[in-house]
Design an enzyme around this catalytic site. Structure first.
Site, PDB file in Angstrom:
ATOM      1  N   LYS A 126       0.861  -1.170   0.000  1.00 51.31           N
ATOM      2  CA  LYS A 126       0.000   0.000   0.000  1.00 51.31           C
ATOM      3  C   LYS A 126       0.903   1.227   0.000  1.00 51.31           C
ATOM      4  O   LYS A 126       1.991   1.211   0.572  1.00 51.31           O
ATOM      5  CB  LYS A 126      -0.872  -0.012   1.260  1.00 51.31           C
ATOM      6  CG  LYS A 126      -2.233   0.546   1.041  1.00 51.31           C
ATOM      7  CD  LYS A 126      -3.165  -0.444   0.356  1.00 51.31           C
ATOM      8  CE  LYS A 126      -4.449   0.228  -0.076  1.00 51.31           C
ATOM      9  NZ  LYS A 126      -5.393  -0.675  -0.721  1.00 51.31           N
ATOM     10  N   ASP A 166      -6.914   4.038  -4.935  1.00 53.29           N
ATOM     11  CA  ASP A 166      -7.705   3.731  -3.735  1.00 53.29           C
ATOM     12  C   ASP A 166      -8.411   5.059  -3.437  1.00 53.29           C
ATOM     13  O   ASP A 166      -8.562   5.892  -4.340  1.00 53.29           O
ATOM     14  CB  ASP A 166      -6.787   3.283  -2.588  1.00 53.29           C
ATOM     15  CG  ASP A 166      -7.559   2.654  -1.438  1.00 53.29           C
ATOM     16  OD1 ASP A 166      -7.851   1.461  -1.497  1.00 53.29           O
ATOM     17  OD2 ASP A 166      -7.885   3.368  -0.458  1.00 53.29           O
TER      18      ASP A 166
HETATM   19  O1  2IT Z   1      -8.342  -2.093  -1.920  1.00 55.52           O
HETATM   20  C1  2IT Z   1      -8.110  -2.519  -3.090  1.00 55.52           C
HETATM   21  O2  2IT Z   1      -8.336  -3.687  -3.456  1.00 55.52           O
HETATM   22  C2  2IT Z   1      -7.528  -1.562  -4.027  1.00 55.52           C
HETATM   23  N1  2IT Z   1      -7.294  -0.425  -3.658  1.00 55.52           N
HETATM   24  C3  2IT Z   1      -7.243  -1.999  -5.410  1.00 55.52           C
HETATM   25  C4  2IT Z   1      -5.805  -2.266  -5.613  1.00 55.52           C
HETATM   26  C5  2IT Z   1      -5.443  -2.633  -7.022  1.00 55.52           C
HETATM   27  O3  2IT Z   1      -4.247  -2.909  -7.244  1.00 55.52           O
HETATM   28  O4  2IT Z   1      -6.313  -2.657  -7.898  1.00 55.52           O
END
Ligand code: 2IT
Ligand code: NDP
Length: 455
Positions: A126, A166
């Site tokens: 993240k 996100d």
């Molecule tokens: O919480 C999540 O699954 C996302 N923010 C998506 C992350 C992504 O790599 O699509």
């Protein structure tokens, strides 16, 4: 040597004393994982948990940028890489003033479940910043994204680390970040997912979470309830991305959507929200006339109420029994008193589209009342799953059709169901999806780590 939950948590707490969100996430997962390790010799004496709660790398960096008034602003950027045992790091970037190391570590922890459960080769990470995009001009957002990428680019490669969005990071921000990366490296690669269709994005991306959620519910109906699939009554909260596409799929299956909501209003429509009405809601959002109460001007049979939630349905539509609840709005939107109302409405399945919509007290009520509960870490993994499919299409330099991506999404959701089934069998419940998701994740990651030595 076996683990003792209390002792292990004390060690984690000592090393992460100022990170309450992260500690909460670890504690929740240990509940299922420690008994599992203690029953399985293969996972003992390998310091697996100690390694899993320690990041491989934590990077924090300065993001200076110039606002529209020519004033220099400074934000903090982060990137946390925990463990690359099963594939390149994959996960979202969050831009929100609340972002700090604890929140990102907590989000990472949850991201890992989703990524591992998709069965695609992606590991969780993240990143983000305490930058607040609200009320910023396009120019300011672009300046910030460019400055953020000038540092982030050092750490990301298409086979190392592939960010997506996100909260606060959507198509616009991904576009700005993508261009800056390309400018620095002089390379056009799938370095980010959620890209626009014109430059390597995948079809079905916006639909993925809502559709995936309903595919999961179909598996529950088929396998646990042995149900005939006819005429299901469904409560949906929210009315934006996840909620709209969940509703679209529900309507396509011939089921009845009775509610949708926003942060102020809920509409209860006893004549069902059909395809035409859903198009009206989508249009409201697109035109930025975005309050759901506008619906009532067009569809006069519906009821709209301020400060109420879909779970209050019995107060407004009597003599109705609900089959399925799909919370798709926000975190902690079902507290204990809402859970009790859901029980009274007759609901049989609660499957989560939003991130963490039920409080722990609400979940205890579902358990006590034998309601089938599918936690978000299993049921909203469609989002990152389609990101994984976007990465595959980018490496193939090819785009799949909508039908092909949808078919793959469906297969992935069925696989997640199967993994929960294998690891979540329970005496009282037919399947404990929380336990199933936790253990399925652990087994996949632990096996990969054991095979690669002391990593
Ligand atoms: O919480 C999540 O699954 C996302 N923010 C998506 C992350 C992504 O790599 O699509
Ligand atoms: P939004 O955040 O734009 O949509 C949220 C919706 O819920 C809006 O309709 C909003 O109404 C409503 N809402 C917000 N707060 C409340 C509240 N307190 N009570 C009732 N309704 C509320 O985006 P998404 O649809 O993308 O996300 C919804 C949830 O799903 C979030 O938890 C997100 O993290 C999660 N999620 C999203 C994914 C995706 O693919 N987009 C994937 C996985 C999870 P209003 O317009 O009034 O703000």
């Amino acid at each position: 040597m076996t683990y003792n939950k209390k002792d292990f948590l004390e060690i984690v707490e000592k090393r992460n004393s100022n990170q309450p969100e992260f500690l909460q996430a670890v504690e929740e997962v240990l509940e299922d994982i420690i008994p599992f390790i203690n029953e399985n010799k293969k996972y003992q004496n390998k310091a697996l948990l100690e390694r899993m709660v320690e990041p491989e790398r934590v990077i924090s960096f300065r993001v200076p940028w110039l606002n529209d008034n020519w004033q220099i602003q400074v934000n903090r950027g982060f990137r946390i890489e925990f463990n690359s045992a099963i594939g390149p790091y994959k996960g979202g970037l969050r831009f929100h003033p609340s972002v700090n190391e604890s929140i990102l570590k907590f989000l990472w922890f949850e991201q890992v479940f989703k990524n591992a459960l998709t069965t695609l080769p992606m590991w969780g990470w993240k990143g983000g910043s305490d930058f607040d995009p609200k009320w910023k001009s396009d120019n300011e957002i672009m300046k910030f994204c460019q400055s953020f990428m000038i540092e982030l680019y050092r750490h990301i490669w298409p086979n190392t680390d592939v960010p997506a969005g996100d909260i606060g990071v959507w198509a616009r921000e991904i576009g700005y970040l993508f261009w800056q990366y390309k400018r620095i490296r002089n390379e056009f690669t799938g370095i980010l997912t959620w890209k626009g269709l014109e430059f390597g994005g995948s079809l079905i991306r916006p639909e993925a979470t809502g559709y995936g959620l309903v595919y999961f519910v179909e598996e529950v109906l088929k396998n646990i309830l042995n149900d005939n699939f006819i005429d299901k009554k469904v409560l949906i909260s929210g009315s934006w991305n996840v909620a709209q596409f969940a509703a679209e799929k529900v309507i396509e299956l011939g089921w009845k959507v009775l509610t949708m909501s926003d942060s102020s209003w809920t509409i209860y429509d006893k004549c069902w929200i059909n395809k035409e009405k859903l198009e009206f809601i989508k249009e409201l959002k697109n035109n930025k006339r975005w309050r759901i109460k506008e619906y009532i001007k067009e569809y006069k049979d519906a009821i709209f109420v301020e400060n109420k939630k879909p779970w209050d349905i019995k107060e407004y539509i009597k003599n109705i029994n609900i089959d399925i609840a799909l919370p798709c709005a926000t975190q902690n939107e079902i507290i204990d008193k809402d859970a009790k109302k859901l029980v009274k409405s007759g609901v049989k399945i609660i499957a989560e589209g939003a991130n963490m919509p039920s409080t722990p007290e609400a979940i205890n009520i579902y358990k006590k009342e034998n309601i089938i509960y599918v936690p978000w870490k299993a049921s909203n993994a469609g989002w990152v799953a389609v990101s994984g499919l976007e990465m595959t299409q980018n490496s193939l330099k090819y785009s799949w059709t909508k039908e092909k991506v949808d078919e793959k999404l469906k297969t992935i959701m069925k696989d997640i169901y199967k993994q929960c089934q294998i690891y979540g069998k329970n005496k009282e419940w037919k399947i404990d999806f929380v336990k199933g998701a936790n253990i399925a994740w652990f087994v996949k990651v632990a096996d990969a780590m054991l095979a690669q030595g002391i990593v």
